[in-house]
Design a protein around this motif. Structure first.
Motif, PDB file in Angstrom:
ATOM      1  N   SER A  84     -78.354  76.128  25.678  1.00 40.96           N
ATOM      2  CA  SER A  84     -78.830  77.393  25.119  1.00 40.96           C
ATOM      3  C   SER A  84     -78.947  78.455  26.208  1.00 40.96           C
ATOM      4  O   SER A  84     -79.071  78.125  27.393  1.00 40.96           O
ATOM      5  CB  SER A  84     -80.201  77.182  24.481  1.00 40.96           C
ATOM      6  N   PRO A  85     -78.936  79.745  25.823  1.00 35.65           N
ATOM      7  CA  PRO A  85     -79.187  80.800  26.820  1.00 35.65           C
ATOM      8  C   PRO A  85     -80.509  80.590  27.547  1.00 35.65           C
ATOM      9  O   PRO A  85     -80.613  80.877  28.744  1.00 35.65           O
ATOM     10  CB  PRO A  85     -79.197  82.080  25.975  1.00 35.65           C
ATOM     11  N   ARG A  86     -81.519  80.091  26.828  1.00 32.46           N
ATOM     12  CA  ARG A  86     -82.806  79.837  27.497  1.00 32.46           C
ATOM     13  C   ARG A  86     -82.650  78.779  28.595  1.00 32.46           C
ATOM     14  O   ARG A  86     -83.132  78.945  29.721  1.00 32.46           O
ATOM     15  CB  ARG A  86     -83.852  79.382  26.468  1.00 32.46           C
ATOM     16  N   ASP A  87     -81.973  77.676  28.279  1.00 34.56           N
ATOM     17  CA  ASP A  87     -81.736  76.642  29.292  1.00 34.56           C
ATOM     18  C   ASP A  87     -80.908  77.190  30.452  1.00 34.56           C
ATOM     19  O   ASP A  87     -81.188  76.903  31.617  1.00 34.56           O
ATOM     20  CB  ASP A  87     -81.010  75.435  28.673  1.00 34.56           C
ATOM     21  N   ARG A  88     -79.876  77.963  30.115  1.00 35.51           N
ATOM     22  CA  ARG A  88     -79.033  78.527  31.182  1.00 35.51           C
ATOM     23  C   ARG A  88     -79.849  79.436  32.098  1.00 35.51           C
ATOM     24  O   ARG A  88     -79.611  79.494  33.307  1.00 35.51           O
ATOM     25  CB  ARG A  88     -77.850  79.296  30.585  1.00 35.51           C
ATOM     26  N   SER A  89     -80.820  80.151  31.524  1.00 32.93           N
ATOM     27  CA  SER A  89     -81.679  81.000  32.363  1.00 32.93           C
ATOM     28  C   SER A  89     -82.526  80.153  33.301  1.00 32.93           C
ATOM     29  O   SER A  89     -82.684  80.491  34.482  1.00 32.93           O
ATOM     30  CB  SER A  89     -82.592  81.871  31.481  1.00 32.93           C
ATOM     31  N   LEU A  90     -83.079  79.058  32.795  1.00 31.67           N
ATOM     32  CA  LEU A  90     -83.872  78.183  33.666  1.00 31.67           C
ATOM     33  C   LEU A  90     -83.000  77.605  34.780  1.00 31.67           C
ATOM     34  O   LEU A  90     -83.408  77.565  35.949  1.00 31.67           O
ATOM     35  CB  LEU A  90     -84.498  77.041  32.848  1.00 31.67           C
ATOM     36  N   VAL A  91     -81.801  77.156  34.435  1.00 30.01           N
ATOM     37  CA  VAL A  91     -80.891  76.587  35.427  1.00 30.01           C
ATOM     38  C   VAL A  91     -80.513  77.634  36.478  1.00 30.01           C
ATOM     39  O   VAL A  91     -80.516  77.367  37.691  1.00 30.01           O
ATOM     40  CB  VAL A  91     -79.627  76.022  34.734  1.00 30.01           C
ATOM     41  N   THR A  92     -80.205  78.842  36.003  1.00 28.16           N
ATOM     42  CA  THR A  92     -79.804  79.908  36.929  1.00 28.16           C
ATOM     43  C   THR A  92     -80.948  80.302  37.847  1.00 28.16           C
ATOM     44  O   THR A  92     -80.764  80.439  39.064  1.00 28.16           O
ATOM     45  CB  THR A  92     -79.318  81.146  36.146  1.00 28.16           C
ATOM     46  N   LEU A  93     -82.141  80.505  37.292  1.00 25.38           N
ATOM     47  CA  LEU A  93     -83.287  80.863  38.136  1.00 25.38           C
ATOM     48  C   LEU A  93     -83.558  79.766  39.166  1.00 25.38           C
ATOM     49  O   LEU A  93     -83.830  80.055  40.338  1.00 25.38           O
ATOM     50  CB  LEU A  93     -84.538  81.099  37.281  1.00 25.38           C
ATOM     51  N   ALA A  94     -83.489  78.514  38.741  1.00 24.75           N
ATOM     52  CA  ALA A  94     -83.709  77.414  39.694  1.00 24.75           C
ATOM     53  C   ALA A  94     -82.682  77.463  40.817  1.00 24.75           C
ATOM     54  O   ALA A  94     -83.023  77.275  41.994  1.00 24.75           O
ATOM     55  CB  ALA A  94     -83.646  76.071  38.969  1.00 24.75           C
ATOM     56  N   ALA A  95     -81.417  77.719  40.467  1.00 23.11           N
ATOM     57  CA  ALA A  95     -80.372  77.792  41.493  1.00 23.11           C
ATOM     58  C   ALA A  95     -80.620  78.953  42.451  1.00 23.11           C
ATOM     59  O   ALA A  95     -80.497  78.808  43.666  1.00 23.11           O
ATOM     60  CB  ALA A  95     -78.999  77.935  40.842  1.00 23.11           C
ATOM     61  N   LEU A  96     -80.995  80.104  41.917  1.00 26.90           N
ATOM     62  CA  LEU A  96     -81.208  81.277  42.776  1.00 26.90           C
ATOM     63  C   LEU A  96     -82.401  81.070  43.706  1.00 26.90           C
ATOM     64  O   LEU A  96     -82.358  81.442  44.879  1.00 26.90           O
ATOM     65  CB  LEU A  96     -81.406  82.537  41.922  1.00 26.90           C
ATOM     66  N   VAL A  97     -83.482  80.482  43.199  1.00 23.61           N
ATOM     67  CA  VAL A  97     -84.644  80.225  44.056  1.00 23.61           C
ATOM     68  C   VAL A  97     -84.277  79.169  45.105  1.00 23.61           C
ATOM     69  O   VAL A  97     -84.585  79.325  46.291  1.00 23.61           O
ATOM     70  CB  VAL A  97     -85.863  79.781  43.229  1.00 23.61           C
ATOM     71  N   ALA A  98     -83.613  78.106  44.677  1.00 21.52           N
ATOM     72  CA  ALA A  98     -83.259  77.034  45.613  1.00 21.52           C
ATOM     73  C   ALA A  98     -82.344  77.535  46.720  1.00 21.52           C
ATOM     74  O   ALA A  98     -82.406  77.053  47.850  1.00 21.52           O
ATOM     75  CB  ALA A  98     -82.589  75.879  44.876  1.00 21.52           C
ATOM     76  N   ARG A  99     -81.491  78.515  46.391  1.00 20.75           N
ATOM     77  CA  ARG A  99     -80.550  79.048  47.377  1.00 20.75           C
ATOM     78  C   ARG A  99     -81.068  80.335  48.012  1.00 20.75           C
ATOM     79  O   ARG A  99     -80.381  80.976  48.782  1.00 20.75           O
ATOM     80  CB  ARG A  99     -79.199  79.279  46.716  1.00 20.75           C
ATOM     81  N   ASN A 100     -82.284  80.717  47.684  1.00 20.42           N
ATOM     82  CA  ASN A 100     -82.955  81.871  48.287  1.00 20.42           C
ATOM     83  C   ASN A 100     -82.166  83.166  48.108  1.00 20.42           C
ATOM     84  O   ASN A 100     -82.039  83.953  49.040  1.00 20.42           O
ATOM     85  CB  ASN A 100     -83.196  81.608  49.783  1.00 20.42           C
ATOM     86  N   GLN A 101     -81.619  83.373  46.923  1.00 17.96           N
ATOM     87  CA  GLN A 101     -80.813  84.561  46.657  1.00 17.96           C
ATOM     88  C   GLN A 101     -81.637  85.612  45.928  1.00 17.96           C
ATOM     89  O   GLN A 101     -81.441  85.882  44.735  1.00 17.96           O
ATOM     90  CB  GLN A 101     -79.562  84.165  45.868  1.00 17.96           C
ATOM     91  N   ALA A 102     -82.564  86.206  46.684  1.00 15.74           N
ATOM     92  CA  ALA A 102     -83.521  87.143  46.094  1.00 15.74           C
ATOM     93  C   ALA A 102     -82.845  88.350  45.465  1.00 15.74           C
ATOM     94  O   ALA A 102     -83.340  88.888  44.476  1.00 15.74           O
ATOM     95  CB  ALA A 102     -84.528  87.576  47.155  1.00 15.74           C
ATOM     96  N   ALA A 103     -81.718  88.765  46.036  1.00 12.21           N
ATOM     97  CA  ALA A 103     -81.070  89.972  45.519  1.00 12.21           C
ATOM     98  C   ALA A 103     -80.599  89.791  44.075  1.00 12.21           C
ATOM     99  O   ALA A 103     -80.527  90.761  43.320  1.00 12.21           O
ATOM    100  CB  ALA A 103     -79.886  90.354  46.412  1.00 12.21           C
ATOM    101  N   GLU A 104     -80.278  88.578  43.699  1.00  8.77           N
ATOM    102  CA  GLU A 104     -79.801  88.320  42.348  1.00  8.77           C
ATOM    103  C   GLU A 104     -80.928  88.082  41.350  1.00  8.77           C
ATOM    104  O   GLU A 104     -80.700  88.082  40.135  1.00  8.77           O
ATOM    105  CB  GLU A 104     -78.891  87.083  42.338  1.00  8.77           C
ATOM    106  N   LEU A 105     -82.135  87.830  41.850  1.00 13.03           N
ATOM    107  CA  LEU A 105     -83.214  87.415  40.953  1.00 13.03           C
ATOM    108  C   LEU A 105     -83.609  88.463  39.911  1.00 13.03           C
ATOM    109  O   LEU A 105     -83.809  88.098  38.741  1.00 13.03           O
ATOM    110  CB  LEU A 105     -84.449  86.990  41.759  1.00 13.03           C
ATOM    111  N   PRO A 106     -83.763  89.750  40.271  1.00 15.12           N
ATOM    112  CA  PRO A 106     -84.284  90.687  39.257  1.00 15.12           C
ATOM    113  C   PRO A 106     -83.521  90.661  37.935  1.00 15.12           C
ATOM    114  O   PRO A 106     -84.116  90.548  36.860  1.00 15.12           O
ATOM    115  CB  PRO A 106     -84.172  92.045  39.960  1.00 15.12           C
TER     116      PRO A 106
END
Lengths: 281, 281, 281
Positions: A84-106
């Motif tokens: 689901s889009p909700r699951d994909r959002s959780l997966v994406t946020l986890a990836a961005l935090v784990a990879r420290n990609q703050a610029a993409e987070l907003p």
């Protein structure tokens, strides 16, 4: 071979089946897939205007990347049915935090909030990943989320308390886990064993603000996204015990190929296969 | 289970045993553990005001993360007896440089300088990690340190010279190392062998501005923090030959769990165990 | 042992052999090696003034690091004969994008453009690494490249089209690759298999804007730079099939030691050795 370089995906042709998915689809369109036929039939939340300028930047340097982003990433991947889009959002946020990609987070924090992820769940996700991806990664995510929360007027009343009533502990599973860590970790790093038991498994994992299945999904995603597959078997089994299906697990790897790079996805494949082969369900 | 989620730690109840630890404890309190009983008895260096607002940011997004930071991280981990605040500062700085987390560096550079780490040792740590964690990581650390040094009026007279008199070379150990690299590396990458011998082991490692034991501690920490455990055995043995104890080695892993994430710490555990099992002291 | 800590390198004493190398040498001098004898005989492109202040920053924190940068990095590594300045630029850019080091990109984008890397090749490199190092890494690189392109007045007419005529597909090699992925990946992550075939190997890899040999060089460099050696054998063989020599492969590892850290280079050595031992040419 067809012009957009991706296989036909029938999911593209179906109308979203519920309101939150409609909102997510609208955001996705603004994020890149502007020409989709049903874009004009849904109302767009104000925050959705944030990522609209991303394409301009990309076009001035890499027109092909913009095309891939429109067609493959937002026009195809995010619309595939197995997650689901909700699951994909959780997966994406986890990836961005784990990879420290703050610029993409907003923009992905906005997308998550528009895809039925609650502010309190984002708060728990960040707190959880302080332990699984490093304290500094969580603090960078805090800085990004603070601005998004302020803009969307998300206040303290929507955040989980610092000390909620904890979920009940599964005594049998915890005894097995604790015995393993006592044997492997205590002899060389007793402090690590202590914190793991007291803070992680008898506190953090029992916080009710993020469902156990989602907490496992976030953990597995962060592990794959940062190339740390050694701990994937334990946490993937835990995720599937908590409800993640085989198809969803496979699609998590597909999704992470885009956000963490193909090599991390391919390194996860044999680990995923071994876990699936070892399970009956 | 008690409310703060951590085991009772008697170290919390003892007064620090020397002046630099007192200063460090004062900084730690400002960093997060505001309610500790002895906070008011120590004087606080001016630079300690820098990180005071971190908690506010965290609270608006993740109240639980703020609690963990106060209780587990600064209230417990940093006060555990197996590793001094000075050692913890070296380990933390090495982790931050290795993981390129420039945003976290300023407050930990201040904490290091308040914990008896000399400016010249920070200079050597950054130079050392240019080779062990990548040139760009070192340059990001330079940018952060430049501002901290300027604010604290640390001038060139406190920095090590670019070409000091080098420590004596341990001819026997170096011959063993060189023979191994000659056999393994020269046939496929002769340039790598040449730079390794000439610049790393017959120059960088012999610079007197950072003690060999501390240089090894920094190296091991950067390796664990970036998930590169393959080189840990050689460097951990070297660290222990230079005075790092078994208890300290285990506590380095505990400390890095917080700053580099639990998965990196758990991946280091079997490697640490193999090294300890292979040593007599 | 001599004072600058590096072996004598006769390449330092030779005049560059062509115009683009002359320009690159001029930039290298400004980047750090100011005292080289032939610095004054070449004309310097305007963009070369950008990185001139880097040394000042480094000197105020780490005088030794400045010396290593002048002597070992720019005075020696970049002048070694086994890899051209153009190849070194591709390797360096791939490492910086793979490691998400946006702060370092501007001066190396300038250096690449001054070393005969075309704007369109940079555009393709970034697009390629969206898939091999993660979407967010590519978007950070886009932001850096956008400013450099604007300053140098590089417009859309110098960029590759989003949908060019593709290079012919090597049907036999592709059938082998597809069969392997069908067997290994499809059973657990069918989405990953689909995107890999349709977007990566029947689209991205066939784009003519970056030569197959260079595309492989960029891929191998990004894999080594991010510590993901599992996929190196396939891509290194592909690179060598497309013209990368044994000496060049070894020198890529040497170059990456500086930009991705010694541990990543040392982890690549046994993988490189196994690939070289398995080939006849």
């Amino acid at each position: 071979m067809e012009t957009n370089g991706v296989r036909p995906n029938t999911a593209l042709c179906k109308a979203p089946s519920n309101a939150s998915l409609l909102a997510a689809a609208a955001v996705l369109c603004l994020l890149g897939a502007k020409s989709l036929a049903h874009a004009q039939v849904v109302s767009v939340p104000p925050s959705a205007s944030v990522p609209a300028r991303v394409g301009d930047n990309v076009r001035t340097v890499a027109p092909a990347l913009e095309r891939y982003e429109q067609n493959a990433l937002f026009g195809n991947l995010w619309r595939r049915p197995d997650l689901s889009p909700r699951d994909r959002s959780l997966v994406t946020l986890a990836a961005l935090v784990a990879r420290n990609q703050a610029a993409e987070l907003p923009r992905y924090l906005d997308l998550a909030l528009d895809s039925d992820v609650k502010p309190g769940e984002i708060s728990e996700l960040i707190t959880h990943l302080a332990f699984y991806s490093g304290w500094g990664n969580a603090l960078q995510a805090v800085a990004a989320a603070k601005d998004v929360f302020a803009r969307r007027r998300i206040g303290a009343d929507q955040l989980p308390p610092s000390e909620p009533e904890l979920l009940p502990l599964d005594q049998a599973a915890e005894a097995t886990r604790a015995a393993r860590v006592e044997q492997d970790v205590r002899p060389v790093s007793p402090g690590l064993e202590g914190f793991t038991t007291d803070i992680l498994f008898r506190d953090l994992w029992l916080r009710p603000g993020l469902a156990p299945r989602d907490r496992s999904l976030v953990t597995v995603s962060s592990l794959i996204a940062s190339g740390q597959v050694a701990q994937v078997p334990y946490h993937l089994n835990r995720a599937m015990d908590n409800g993640l299906t085989r198809a969803q697990a496979g699609e998590v790897v597909t999704h992470l190929a885009f956000y963490a790079g193909w090599p991390n996805a391919f390194s996860a494949v044999p680990v995923l296969k071994a876990v699936l082969d070892g399970r009956r369900n």
